[in-house]
Structures are given as structure tokens and as C-alpha cells.
Design an enzyme around this catalytic site. Structure first.
Site, PDB file in Angstrom:
ATOM      1  N   SER A  95      -9.944  -0.430   7.098  1.00 35.30           N
ATOM      2  CA  SER A  95      -9.382  -0.401   5.743  1.00 35.30           C
ATOM      3  C   SER A  95      -8.619  -1.629   5.288  1.00 35.30           C
ATOM      4  O   SER A  95      -8.187  -1.687   4.150  1.00 35.30           O
ATOM      5  CB  SER A  95      -8.481   0.820   5.581  1.00 35.30           C
ATOM      6  OG  SER A  95      -9.279   1.944   5.402  1.00 35.30           O
ATOM      7  N   SER A 130      -9.780   1.767   2.715  1.00 35.93           N
ATOM      8  CA  SER A 130      -8.944   2.557   1.825  1.00 35.93           C
ATOM      9  C   SER A 130      -7.871   1.723   1.112  1.00 35.93           C
ATOM     10  O   SER A 130      -7.279   2.202   0.153  1.00 35.93           O
ATOM     11  CB  SER A 130      -8.262   3.660   2.639  1.00 35.93           C
ATOM     12  OG  SER A 130      -7.414   3.089   3.629  1.00 35.93           O
ATOM     13  N   LYS A 133       0.850  -1.211   0.000  1.00 35.18           N
ATOM     14  CA  LYS A 133       0.000   0.000   0.000  1.00 35.18           C
ATOM     15  C   LYS A 133       0.876   1.249   0.000  1.00 35.18           C
ATOM     16  O   LYS A 133       1.869   1.315   0.732  1.00 35.18           O
ATOM     17  CB  LYS A 133      -0.911  -0.024   1.234  1.00 35.18           C
ATOM     18  CG  LYS A 133      -1.950   1.111   1.255  1.00 35.18           C
ATOM     19  CD  LYS A 133      -2.860   1.004   2.475  1.00 35.18           C
ATOM     20  CE  LYS A 133      -3.922   2.085   2.498  1.00 35.18           C
ATOM     21  NZ  LYS A 133      -4.806   2.002   3.684  1.00 35.18           N
TER      22      LYS A 133
HETATM   23  N1  GLN Z   1     -13.348   4.012   6.022  1.00 31.89           N
HETATM   24  C1  GLN Z   1     -12.784   4.563   7.213  1.00 31.89           C
HETATM   25  C2  GLN Z   1     -12.431   6.013   6.984  1.00 31.89           C
HETATM   26  O1  GLN Z   1     -12.726   6.508   5.971  1.00 31.89           O
HETATM   27  C3  GLN Z   1     -11.599   3.774   7.637  1.00 31.89           C
HETATM   28  C4  GLN Z   1     -10.391   4.101   6.887  1.00 31.89           C
HETATM   29  C5  GLN Z   1      -9.185   3.345   7.340  1.00 31.89           C
HETATM   30  O2  GLN Z   1      -9.283   2.356   8.073  1.00 31.89           O
HETATM   31  N2  GLN Z   1      -8.040   3.837   6.956  1.00 31.89           N
HETATM   32  O3  GLN Z   1     -11.889   6.662   7.804  1.00 31.89           O
END
Ligand code: GLN
Length: 502
Positions: free
Chosen positions: A179, A155, A80
Site C-alpha cells: 500500500s 490503500s 494517512k
Molecule cells: N492491496 C493489499 C490489500 O488489499 C495491500 C493493502 C495494504 O498494504 N495495506 O490487502
């Protein structure tokens, strides 16, 4: 698809050890497939073919010399783009870091390199890891290999799509509020968020520091555990790193036994508003676990209903502080001309470099932390966070692990939620409570939903630093489901098979 890209990390590792294939062959096979198909999936932001091949050559050489190597030496991985890798672009999916070359390796990357894992490239993500669909990437959206018109989750959507599309057997994501688990769920793969502090955050570009945690993706539980083991461990460079032995997740993944284990399904996570196909598969898994000898009961986590509100105050608050460093002075983008004051440079750089969702979070966070509102919002959220953590602790007095569906729905259509941030946030309903409590949780595929034939994930949550417990349940369930599907769920992936000639 070539036989090589179909193999799991464990299978590759065995063939490499027996010198039946070389690391260079394995690397090339994966690049071939990526070059054929990533124009459709768009999982990668950057491919490091040169770096990966020279890494692979080194492994082959070391193997020829009979040097002792890690099991994962020569196995490819997608990373990532939020983790620094020396001299390889690290954008965090943002224009503000476009062309930035980090001068150092994150500890995760250092651990991977030490193990001889071959890093193929950097994967797409929601800008600064804010989102659940990878559509907040400043570059392009990534598509779900199961159906190219659907989101791959977020994400870490580039990393989940890369593994689901057989571009790599392993990848790395980060999980702040879900995420890793939610993208794993909607792409039919395995993803784990280790206990907070078990994997070093050094070189992981911060979103919300008290929640951020890097973790593994793979197509099988054992592969996931092997990567988990390589990533984790104490790091003096991260002050929140846990100085304890990493739980033995690999052995746990080989122990296929849940007899007598107490498993609680969370009362508040499910029911009205949740997709029927998701609930159906979830209920079947409960029956499977019972038939395997587990004692499954309903458990209440009363404060979990406030997890969404709590998280969406705490995470933006920390983000508003963490993202202050991107000001055009030190990293990446700088909007400048001769006549601008330093403050104007900062304003213009941030206005141009950050996307809409990032700006929204900075504004929410700044508001929640400002004097006069701090007690009402941020401090209040911290108190509720403690209550959620306490609820979970209490639950673990009754049961060994907790389970829930990972996500209320399967993958939705690209574009469907981009203009409705609240609908996007709802995807995190089930993943947030363990994040707020800092405890480990993972998602495994449990089948396809009846309505849309898209993957459904099951979340398994364990007490702090008992990550091995969730792997044991995951591996046992995986084995019993494999019989049902006559193979891995991922083998039924539709779209790419048709177009693949790799
Ligand atoms: N979807 C969540 C957010 O938008 C979690 C994102 C994440 O875990 N980085 O913050």
C-alpha cells in the site's frame, strides 16, 4: 502553480534555513493549492489548517530565535488517516470511526512533530487499508492526478495523490502488502516500506499486525530518505520495534554509485499477463543499471508464486482478530436503541459501520482461523510464508538487492475492478513477497508506459535492516533517468497544470 509548491522538501528546507521564506508562507501556499484543486483529486479527508498554521508559526518563531531545528522543520506533510493524531479525526476510511478523536499521538506523529514537520491534514484511504485503489474508502474515491479518471493506487491513495498533485512535498502511507509501493508506482512518485519493526506501529490502527509498516512518500529519493529518517527509530511502546540504529538512508541517497553492485531481477515477477509498457520500461532500467556498472542477473524466488494466496490468508486472519475491537462499545459508531441487547448493538454497529471488503476479509479470516480449518489454511500459509522468506534470504547470498516492476500494470480506470476482488488483489503480485518476509522495499518512477502514458514504477528490495542499500540504487537510477527526462518525471504531470491557478 506557485513556485513554492513545486519545490522538493530539500529545496524548501534550504530556503527555510536561509530565512528566504517562512514556514507560514510555505504552509499557506500548499493550502491554497489544495483549496483550488482538491475538489478534483479528493486526496484529503480532513484539513487541519488551524493546527498546521500554529505549528508553522512555532517553527518560524524558533527559527527567529536561532534555535537548532531539524532539516524538515517547517516542511508540510500529508498524513494517512490510519495514524492517530491527538484531537484530529482518525477514520481509517471507515464509517465505524467517523467522528472519533484519538486522545493520543501515534509515535510516527510524535516524531514528526518533534522534527517540526507541519501536518496539513489526513488523507483518504481504502477502509482499514484493505484495497489497491482507494475506492474502498467509505467516504469517496481519490483520483490519480495524472488522469482524473484513473485510480491513485491503494490503500494509501490519498497520500500518493497528495504528493503527485503537489499538495505536499511529503506524505505518509502504510504498507501491509504493497500500500505504499503500488500507489507510488501508479502516481509516478517515490515510496518506501522500511524493514518491519523499523518504524513504530504505536498508534497505527492495525490491519495485519505482522505485516503493517508505515513509510514515506516523496517526489525524490532524497526527500523520501529524509522523511524515513525522521519517522524511524526504536520505540518501547511497540513490542515489535527493532532496537537498532536506523540505516543511514540519507547518506545512501547521496551516494550515486552502483559500480560492481550485484542486482538480481526476479524471474517470477514479469512476463505473460504483465503490461507491455511496464515490462519495456523495466527492461530499459536493467540496461541503465548495467551501463552504470552494476552486475545484473536473473534470480529465482520459486515460492513467490504462492505469495498472493499466502498473504490473502494471513492478512485477513489477523484483520479478523484486530477488527474485533470495533464493536460499538469503545470507539466511534454505535447503533443503539433502548431495547437492544449488547450483542445486538455489536452486530448492528458492525453491520452498518463496516464496508463490503472489510466484511469479506473478516469472514475469510474467521474461516481460516476456525478449528478444523486452521491447520489447512492459516498454519499452512504460515509455512509457505517461511519458505518465501527463506527464498529471499538465499537470493541475498548471491545479490545485494533484488528488483522487479512494482505493479503488473499502470493505473487502471476508476470502477474497473471494484466488482472483481481477485483482479484487485492481483495488483499486489510483486509487492507481497518482501512484505511477507518483513524486508524493506521501495518503488521509484522509471518512466511512462507507451500505451497509456501513465507512470511505471520499479521495485527495489533489500535485506532486513539494509534499507540504505535500496536507497543507493534508487538515487543512482533516479539521477540517470533525470537526465533522460530533463527534470523529474512528475513535472510532466498533465491534468492539473491546465486547471491550476495556485
Ligand atoms: N492491496 C493489499 C490489500 O488489499 C495491500 C493493502 C495494504 O498494504 N495495506 O490487502
Amino acid at each position: 502553480m506557485s513556485e513554492i509548491t513545486k519545490l522538493t522538501a530539500v529545496e524548501l528546507s534550504e530556503k527555510l534555513a536561509k530565512k528566504e521564506i517562512s514556514a507560514v508562507e510555505v504552509t499557506n501556499a500548499h493550502f491554497d493549492r489544495i483549496e483550488n484543486l482538491d475538489n478534483k483529486v479528493k486526496a484529503f479527508l480532513f484539513l487541519d489548517k488551524k493546527g498546521a498554521l500554529s505549528q508553522a508559526e512555532e517553527i518560524d518563531k524558533a527559527r527567529k530565535e536561532n534555535k537548532s531545528l531539524n532539516k524538515l522543520a517547517g516542511v508540510p506533510l500529508a498524513l494517512k488517516d490510519v495514524l492517530t493524531q491527538k484531537d484530529v479525526p482518525t477514520t481509517c476510511g471507515s464509517k465505524i470511526l467517523e467522528n472519533w478523536l484519538p486522545p493520543y499521538d501515534s509515535t510516527v506523529v510524535k516524531n514528526l512533530k518533534n522534527a517540526g514537520v507541519v501536518i496539513l491534514g489526513k488523507t483518504n484511504m481504502d477502509e482499514f487499508a484493505m484495497g489497491s485503489s482507494t475506492e474502498n474508502s467509505a467516504y469517496f474515491p481519490t483520483r490519480n492526478p495524472w488522469n482524473l479518471n484513473k485510480i491513485p493506487g491503494g490503500s494509501s491513495g490519498g497520500s500518493s495523490a497528495a504528493v503527485a498533485a503537489f499538495f505536499a512535498p511529503l506524505s505518509i502511507g502504510t504498507d501491509t502488502g504493497g500500500s505504499i509501493r503500488q500507489p507510488a508506482s501508479v502516481t509516478g512518485i517515490v515510496g518506501a516500506k522500511p524493514s518491519y519493526g523499523a518504524v513504530s506501529r504505536y498508534g497505527l490502527v492495525a490491519f495485519a499486525s505482522s505485516l503493517d509498516q508505515a513509510g514515506p512518500f516523496a517526489r525524490t529519493v532524497l526527500d523520501c530518505a529524509m522523511l524515513h529518517e525522521v519517522m524511524a527509530g526504536h520505540d518501547p511502546l511497540d513490542s515489535t520495534s527493532i532496537n537498532e540504529k536506523v540505516p543511514d538512508v540519507v547518506s545512501a541517497s547521496k551516494t550515486l554509485d552502483v559500480k560492481g553492485m550485484k542486482i538480481g531481477y526476479i524471474k517470477e515477477l514479469g512476463g505473460a499477463g504483465w503490461q507491455t509498457g511496464v515490462i519495456n520500461r523495466f527492461n530499459e532500467s536493467i540496461e541503465t543499471l548495467k551501463s552504470l556498472g552494476a552486475i545484473v542477473t536473473e534470480v529465482s524466488i520459486p515460492h513467490s508464486v504462492y505469495a498472493l494466496a499466502t498473504y490473502y490468508l494471513i492478512a485477513p486472519s489477523e484483520a479478523s482478530s484486530n477488527l474485533a475491537r470495533f464493536d460499538g462499545m469503545r470507539y466511534g459508531l454505535r447503533v443503539d436503541d433502548q431495547n437492544l441487547s449488547a450483542e445486538e448493538v455489536m452486530n448492528k454497529t458492525r453491520a452498518k459501520g463496516f464496508g463490503k471488503e472489510v466484511k469479506r476479509r473478516i469472514m475469510i479470516g474467521t474461516y481460516a482461523l476456525s478449528s478444523g480449518y486452521y491447520d489447512a489454511y492459516y498454519a499452512q500459509a504460515q509455512k509457505v510464508r517461511a519458505l518465501i522468506a527463506q527464498d529471499l534470504k538465499n537470493a541475498f547470498k548471491e545479490v545485494d538487492v533484488l528488483i522487479s516492476p512494482t505493479s503488473p500494470t499502470t493505473a487502471w480506470g476508476l470502477g474497473e475492478r471494484v466488482n472483481d476482488p481477485l483482479a484487485m488483489y492481483l495488483a499486489d503480485l510483486a509487492t507481497l513477497p518482501p512484505s511477507l518476509a518483513g524486508i524493506p522495499a521501495m518503488s521509484i518512477p522509471i518512466g511512462l508506459a507507451d500505451e497509456d502514458k501513465l507512470p511505471v514504477g520499479l521495485q527495489i528490495i533489500a535485506p532486513f535492516m539494509q534499507d540504505d542499500r535500496m536507497y543507493k540504487v534508487a538515487a543512482t537510477l533516479e539521477a540517470s533517468l533525470k537526465d533522460k527526462w530533463n527534470g523529474l518525471l512528475i513535472d510532466s504531470i498533465p491534468d492539473l497544470k491546465v486547471v491550476s491557478n495556485g
